[in-house]
Write an enzyme that holds these catalytic residues in place. Structure first.
Site, PDB file in Angstrom:
ATOM      1  N   GLU A  27       0.817  -1.221   0.000  1.00 32.49           N
ATOM      2  CA  GLU A  27       0.000   0.000   0.000  1.00 32.49           C
ATOM      3  C   GLU A  27       0.842   1.258   0.000  1.00 32.49           C
ATOM      4  O   GLU A  27       0.512   2.249  -0.650  1.00 32.49           O
ATOM      5  CB  GLU A  27      -0.941   0.004   1.196  1.00 32.49           C
ATOM      6  CG  GLU A  27      -2.168  -0.893   1.049  1.00 32.49           C
ATOM      7  CD  GLU A  27      -1.864  -2.369   1.188  1.00 32.49           C
ATOM      8  OE1 GLU A  27      -0.733  -2.727   1.585  1.00 32.49           O
ATOM      9  OE2 GLU A  27      -2.751  -3.186   0.913  1.00 32.49           O
ATOM     10  N   HIS A  53     -12.644  -5.971   7.602  1.00 37.27           N
ATOM     11  CA  HIS A  53     -11.937  -4.686   7.623  1.00 37.27           C
ATOM     12  C   HIS A  53     -12.864  -3.481   7.792  1.00 37.27           C
ATOM     13  O   HIS A  53     -12.897  -2.590   6.944  1.00 37.27           O
ATOM     14  CB  HIS A  53     -11.133  -4.527   6.333  1.00 37.27           C
ATOM     15  CG  HIS A  53     -10.372  -5.751   5.940  1.00 37.27           C
ATOM     16  ND1 HIS A  53      -9.380  -6.304   6.729  1.00 37.27           N
ATOM     17  CD2 HIS A  53     -10.471  -6.565   4.858  1.00 37.27           C
ATOM     18  CE1 HIS A  53      -8.893  -7.371   6.125  1.00 37.27           C
ATOM     19  NE2 HIS A  53      -9.531  -7.563   4.997  1.00 37.27           N
TER      20      HIS A  53
HETATM   21  C1  LIG Z   1      -2.002  -4.922   4.096  1.00 32.55           C
HETATM   22  C2  LIG Z   1      -3.061  -5.672   3.394  1.00 32.55           C
HETATM   23  N1  LIG Z   1      -3.341  -5.417   2.093  1.00 32.55           N
HETATM   24  C3  LIG Z   1      -4.312  -6.082   1.432  1.00 32.55           C
HETATM   25  C4  LIG Z   1      -5.067  -7.030   2.081  1.00 32.55           C
HETATM   26  C5  LIG Z   1      -6.233  -7.727   1.353  1.00 32.55           C
HETATM   27  N2  LIG Z   1      -5.927  -9.163   1.179  1.00 32.55           N
HETATM   28  C6  LIG Z   1      -6.438 -10.126   1.980  1.00 32.55           C
HETATM   29  S1  LIG Z   1      -5.866 -11.644   1.596  1.00 32.55           S
HETATM   30  C7  LIG Z   1      -4.920 -11.035   0.338  1.00 32.55           C
HETATM   31  C8  LIG Z   1      -4.041 -11.939  -0.477  1.00 32.55           C
HETATM   32  C9  LIG Z   1      -2.875 -12.380   0.344  1.00 32.55           C
HETATM   33  O1  LIG Z   1      -2.006 -13.129  -0.461  1.00 32.55           O
HETATM   34  P1  LIG Z   1      -0.943 -14.069   0.224  1.00 32.55           P
HETATM   35  O2  LIG Z   1      -0.121 -13.280   1.165  1.00 32.55           O
HETATM   36  O3  LIG Z   1      -0.213 -14.779  -0.860  1.00 32.55           O
HETATM   37  O4  LIG Z   1      -1.786 -15.086   1.096  1.00 32.55           O
HETATM   38  P2  LIG Z   1      -2.832 -16.149   0.510  1.00 32.55           P
HETATM   39  O5  LIG Z   1      -4.170 -15.485   0.502  1.00 32.55           O
HETATM   40  O6  LIG Z   1      -2.369 -16.544  -0.868  1.00 32.55           O
HETATM   41  O7  LIG Z   1      -2.791 -17.311   1.451  1.00 32.55           O
HETATM   42  C10 LIG Z   1      -5.069  -9.652   0.222  1.00 32.55           C
HETATM   43  C11 LIG Z   1      -4.402  -8.804  -0.790  1.00 32.55           C
HETATM   44  C12 LIG Z   1      -4.767  -7.284   3.438  1.00 32.55           C
HETATM   45  N3  LIG Z   1      -5.478  -8.182   4.153  1.00 32.55           N
HETATM   46  N4  LIG Z   1      -3.773  -6.601   4.067  1.00 32.55           N
END
Ligand SMILES: Cc1ncc(C[n+]2csc(CCOP(=O)(O)OP(=O)(O)O)c2C)c(N)n1
Ligand SMILES: Cc1ncc(C[n+]2csc(CCOP(=O)(O)OP(=O)(O)O)c2C)c(N)n1
Ligand SMILES: [Mg+2]
Ligand SMILES: [Mg+2]
Lengths: 327, 312, 327, 312
Positions: free
Chosen positions: C60, C127
């Site tokens: 972000e 959120h």
């Molecule tokens: C700081 C932040 N930005 C965006 C999000 C929204 N978000 C929730 S899950 C996700 C994907 C996360 O990807 P990854 O770290 O690879 O974990 P996965 O879901 O693949 O297990 C996002 C972008 C968040 N929770 N926190």
């Protein structure tokens, strides 16, 4: 009793608590051999060494996050974010981890972390931004902002012993500006209660940090003109001492709030709104707020001085609510 | 390591527990984040930890980690259903766990910040001169947050006993990993002067070996390590996500590499369990999961008392 | 005129402005083929492609920083921070770069960046934190928070065309909750002016976003009981429409402020304080504030619903200031 | 590159300008951050940029970069003295510069955030399909902020024309680099899949060559690079800092490697300038600096009109 500066009192409190509790340690930048910004950790490294006075890389979010994590394991870290301007770098850790941990674990977790930072104008002149108002909006955080060496020692000690996260805002003008009697030994100023810095019957001025002194200056002058000003030093901004302020306003019927931070959306807004909610009937005049004008804090001395609330600004606000003078 | 002396049946049991429990979570809560396919990485990363170590599992699939450390399944189920019996009384996000099991709890939804808190557990251990360690896992998308950089560098500078495990499942919601990673995550270790390794995240033997080595190093004062376990998110981001943004073929290819059948084959080759034994385990666990959700289902919703207005 | 949901209006405004100005583009996570959280960018990728609808890594601070830097070069980026809970991750970029750039370059720099984010309770439920009050404290930022599809389109379009950084807070309950007439073509709602959502003479209720609707609900019920409530939809939180609010209070003599965010230190404090400063003589009763209680926003539906201000809460506050009912 | 065809005398002139101007800044303002010893890195990183490129110099020693791009020395001096003639009318930190010279201005004091803004300049150029680039420099301490990680990864993913130059001077205020870096900064490039290189930051030939190569790559759509220029902070953190936290020997060793005499030798070897020519340059620049500060000194302080309350 010893006569200490604000900075000496802060360092004294930290040293005292570190001697008292081996789980207390300090994380920050240049807090070691350098002795900290504005000598804010002077002597701690020499006494406690590198294990308990830890110079960290420039990574405020990691510093605060690590302090929170260590606190969860029973440590009582003090993390120094050298200046308030850098708090935004650690914002998620403060408002989403520190503030939430206890509540979101059904009150199981304790986060005895103290976050100290320097704000406002002063001899250093760098990084003056003062964001304390943000943190008073966030449940789960305590916020203190002392105005005197004795209170600086007392609230710092109380913050270190507190089981909740506490942010300590150290106003930089005060750092080396005055000496003051500080009780020796175990000196605690409880988090919460405000302090009547000067009693008076005609008008209540609620102020923080540096502005407490400028309010007292204005009050002293007005006393000669027959206006008795009661100055309340808020000391704790969250949770703040509503009862003392409301009682004072019930007595004086008039309220002025003054802080160095921006007036709009500042801590003064919460104080004014609470009084207008809970002591409205006692109010005999409009509330007046004194704070910085809505511009980023400028750098050049000549310019910055135009933005910092002066004793004259506070005096004008007082006379506005006491005599109905025009703004 | 000498495989046969290892508790492979128990490992299998937990991986299957996760598979079955997660399936039920997704069935009951469309907003659950399914971990199907990632069990080898999750179980393999935390199975060997001591109970006095700290476990900070990624938000996807953490329940099996809490369960391995003593959490009651029905109370975890209660969290998925938003019941008062959840460990946080319904206050926190559902993928949180019981603090008492030595975890870093999930108290917010912003990814990356738990890396800082987990690093702090390592700081406490280093401060105490103890041999305890912390294993923290995080996603391949989360690896791009500033906190990844700041916390691993801090751990490297202070030689903290923290093992950073990237649960690389190829996706961040709808974004494919090659869009947000231009190198392996383990390639970042060199920039912090710490060991980094990539392993087959669907091979629980490989994950246990790599994490085990890093844990041993950390216990002996060797500091942090970065392990990248490459696995795959077989389902959508959340249970209700149809994942229409990706091609079915890729998913099917990964189904071929499902970690559970793979471990089954190992058990079979080594004669550690015959088909009937495995069937018995499966039906036992099925019953356990069903019972957990039934009990949670029957429990009350949180009420005003759980809001904890007094406590603040 | 077309009947659009709040979400459709937001997307419609962005698409319209992107067609109108080739320098407008969008940065965010999952805003491409996925169509955005809660379909908040639905169809944009299909129409404008990957160059102008840019899926970014989870970073972000980099997203916002890069948008600011591109804005300095004359672009008009819209950066989507998927949820308000992630604003703390980009805090330095927002409050120290975006907010300061124009002022600190002696008004030379322009930062036409729009930061959109989703906040509050709603069908998504994740959120929910709503931090808009922080940004109203920071000079150099504009903050808008629409309550209707028509305003959502209008303020989003105005934000994109504005030469200053604007934060757009999109309340998630409103996203798919209602359809509303939205003017076709060039539809702008100026940043600044509030809106009388329902006229009345007995009491002024200043509300934001979802709470505007709950205030109207309370007002409709009270009308049957002879209490005429004037509901003002603030729409812009910084710089907010003091004149309209003060004029209304001068007419009604009574003020209630209501928002979904925490009451303590919220936007309502600034509104209440300003009225107590500038329209005190018109006030005939204490001010009442309605907001969330001081706990982190809980997750379970049954629990969260206890924290969200209801129409009944607003009704109670109104009767407190109109009839002096006990709190 | 063919050295003799290169404008070495001009490079020398700017390095000397920086040395002399910075010395005066420190003399007039105890809170100035002296760049003595780092001139080869600073001038070498930005000398070859086109005026339509964007320059985002580190906060230590940026004045020469602004001057090379057309800033008026006396107005920069006015900033050091807090005068109204400063480009921001006294509003911003003194090390800011004129936006009109195609820079990323210093509008706050938190390190790392300018990396994001500079990356955005690259984004605008990529968006326009232009061949413009942005060079951003930052300290070895700043390299540990989360923004370093997030912004370089974003630039790598989007192949943005940004060159990240670490002005590695061995210190972050009182902390030595080996306390906050456990590897070279350039070793971090591999984790983003971009080229990384470390060069002698006191050898302006080497710095120009490395940055020049990275710039050429960026212009041709090759994306970002990371260059680590290893130099040394000869003075304290700010002019009044006696730097009692470090040993004099180390500093002396680095004085031996002062980039100005080194370049002088090159000029001499190549017969590009004799002693008298260099003396002439030195006295010219000395006069220019003195005049700039005299004019700034005589100019008025900022007043209420400069506060700009109307404009907000
Ligand atoms: C700081 C932040 N930005 C965006 C999000 C929204 N978000 C929730 S899950 C996700 C994907 C996360 O990807 P990854 O770290 O690879 O974990 P996965 O879901 O693949 O297990 C996002 C972008 C968040 N929770 N926190
Ligand atoms: C985010 C942030 N943290 C801390 C500081 C305080 N600070 C000012 S200069 C400095 C040292 C910076 O070191 P480096 O990046 O190596 O630059 P150098 O001073 O060596 O040129 C620090 C820590 C800051 N300005 N910003
Ligand atoms: Mg992933
Ligand atoms: Mg340095």
């Amino acid at each position: 009793m010893s006569r200490l500066t604000f900075a000496e009192a802060i360092v004294g409190a930290i040293a005292y608590e570190m001697r008292r509790d081996p789980d207390v340690f300090l994380i920050g930048q240049d807090i070691g051999p350098f002795g900290g910004a504005m000598q804010g950790t002077r002597g701690l490294y020499e006494e406690f060494g590198a294990r308990r006075v830890r110079d960290a890389p420039i990574s405020e979010s990691a510093m605060v996050g690590a302090a929170i994590g260590a606190a969860l394991q029973g440590k009582r870290p003090i993390v120094e974010v050298a200046f308030g301007e850098f708090l935004p770098c650690a914002m998620s850790q403060i408002v989403l981890q520190a503030a939430n941990l206890r509540y979101m674990t059904a009150d199981e977790a304790r986060v005895p972390v103290t976050i100290r930072t320097r704000v406002g104008d002063g001899p250093y002149r760098g990084h003056p931004q003062s964001y304390e108002a943000w943190f008073t909006h966030v449940p789960g955080l305590k916020v203190v902002m002392p105005a005197s060496p004795a209170d600086a020692w007392g609230v710092m000690a109380a913050a270190i012993r507190d089981d909740e996260p506490v942010l300590v805002f150290e106003q930089m003008y005060l750092y080396h500006a005055m000496r003051d009697e500080v009780p020796d030994g175990d000196h605690l100023v409880p988090i919460g209660p405000a302090r009547v810095a000067r009693p008076g019957r005609d008008v209540t001025v609620v102020a923080t940090a540096w502005m407490v002194h400028r309010a007292i200056e204005a009050a002293a002058a007005l006393a000669k003109e027959g206006v008795e000003v009661e100055v309340i030093d808020l000391r704790t901004l969250a949770p703040w001492d509503q009862e003392m302020v409301l009682a004072s306003v019930r007595k004086t019927g008039r309220l002025v709030v003054a802080h160095e931070a921006w007036k709009v959306g500042g801590v003064g807004a919460e104080v004014a709104a609470t009084v207008a909610e809970r002591s409205f009937d006692a109010l005999r005049a409009p509330i007046a707020r004194v704070g910085a004008p809505p511009v980023p804090v400028p750098s050049a001395t000549a310019l910055r001085n135009l933005t910092i609330p002066s004793a004259k600004d506070i005096r004008r606000a007082i006379l506005r609510v006491v005599r109905g003078d025009p703004s | 390591m000498a495989v046969d002396s290892e508790p492979w049946l128990e490992v299998y049991r937990w991986m299957l527990w996760s598979r079955l429990f997660e399936a039920e979570c997704g069935r009951r809560n469309p907003r659950w984040f399914p971990a199907e396919g990632e069990e080898a990485t999750i179980v393999g990363s935390f199975f060997d930890l001591r109970l006095d170590d700290v476990a900070a599992p990624h938000y996807r699939g953490p329940f099996v980690v809490y369960a391995m450390r003593g959490a009651e399944p029905w109370r975890l189920a209660a969290q998925v259903l938003g019941k008062a019996a959840g460990y946080s009384k319904g206050r926190s996000v559902p993928f949180n766990g019981p603090l008492g099991t030595g975890i870093v709890p999930w108290v917010a939804g912003d990814l990356g910040t738990t890396l800082g808190v987990a690093t702090g557990a390592g700081l406490a251990f280093e401060y105490d001169g103890s041999d305890r360690v912390c294993v923290v896992s995080f996603g391949d998308g989360t690896a791009n947050r500033g906190d990844f950089h700041e916390t691993i560098n801090l751990a490297a500078c202070w030689s903290l006993p923290v093992i950073y495990v990237c649960q690389h499942n190829g996706w961040a919601i709808s974004e494919p990993a090659d869009s947000y990673l231009k190198a392996t995550v383990s390639a970042r270790a060199a920039g912090y002067g710490i060991p980094g390794e990539s392993v087959d995240g669907n091979d629980v033997l490989a994950v246990r070996a790599a994490v085990g080595q890093a844990v041993a190093r950390a216990r002996n004062g060797g500091g942090p390590s970065l392990v990248e376990a490459c696995t795959y998110r077989l389902q959508g981001h959340w249970a209700a996500d149809r994942a229409s943004y990706r091609v079915a073929e890729a998913v099917e290819a990964w189904r071929e590499r499902d970690p559970l059948p793979r471990l089954k084959r190992v058990l079979d080759e080594r004669g550690l369990a015959d088909a009937s034994a495995l069937e018995r385990i499966e039906s036992e666990l099925g019953a356990e999961v069903a019972e957990a959700f039934a009990r949670a289902e029957a429990s009350p919703d949180p009420g005003p008392a759980d809001l904890g207005l007094a406590s603040t």
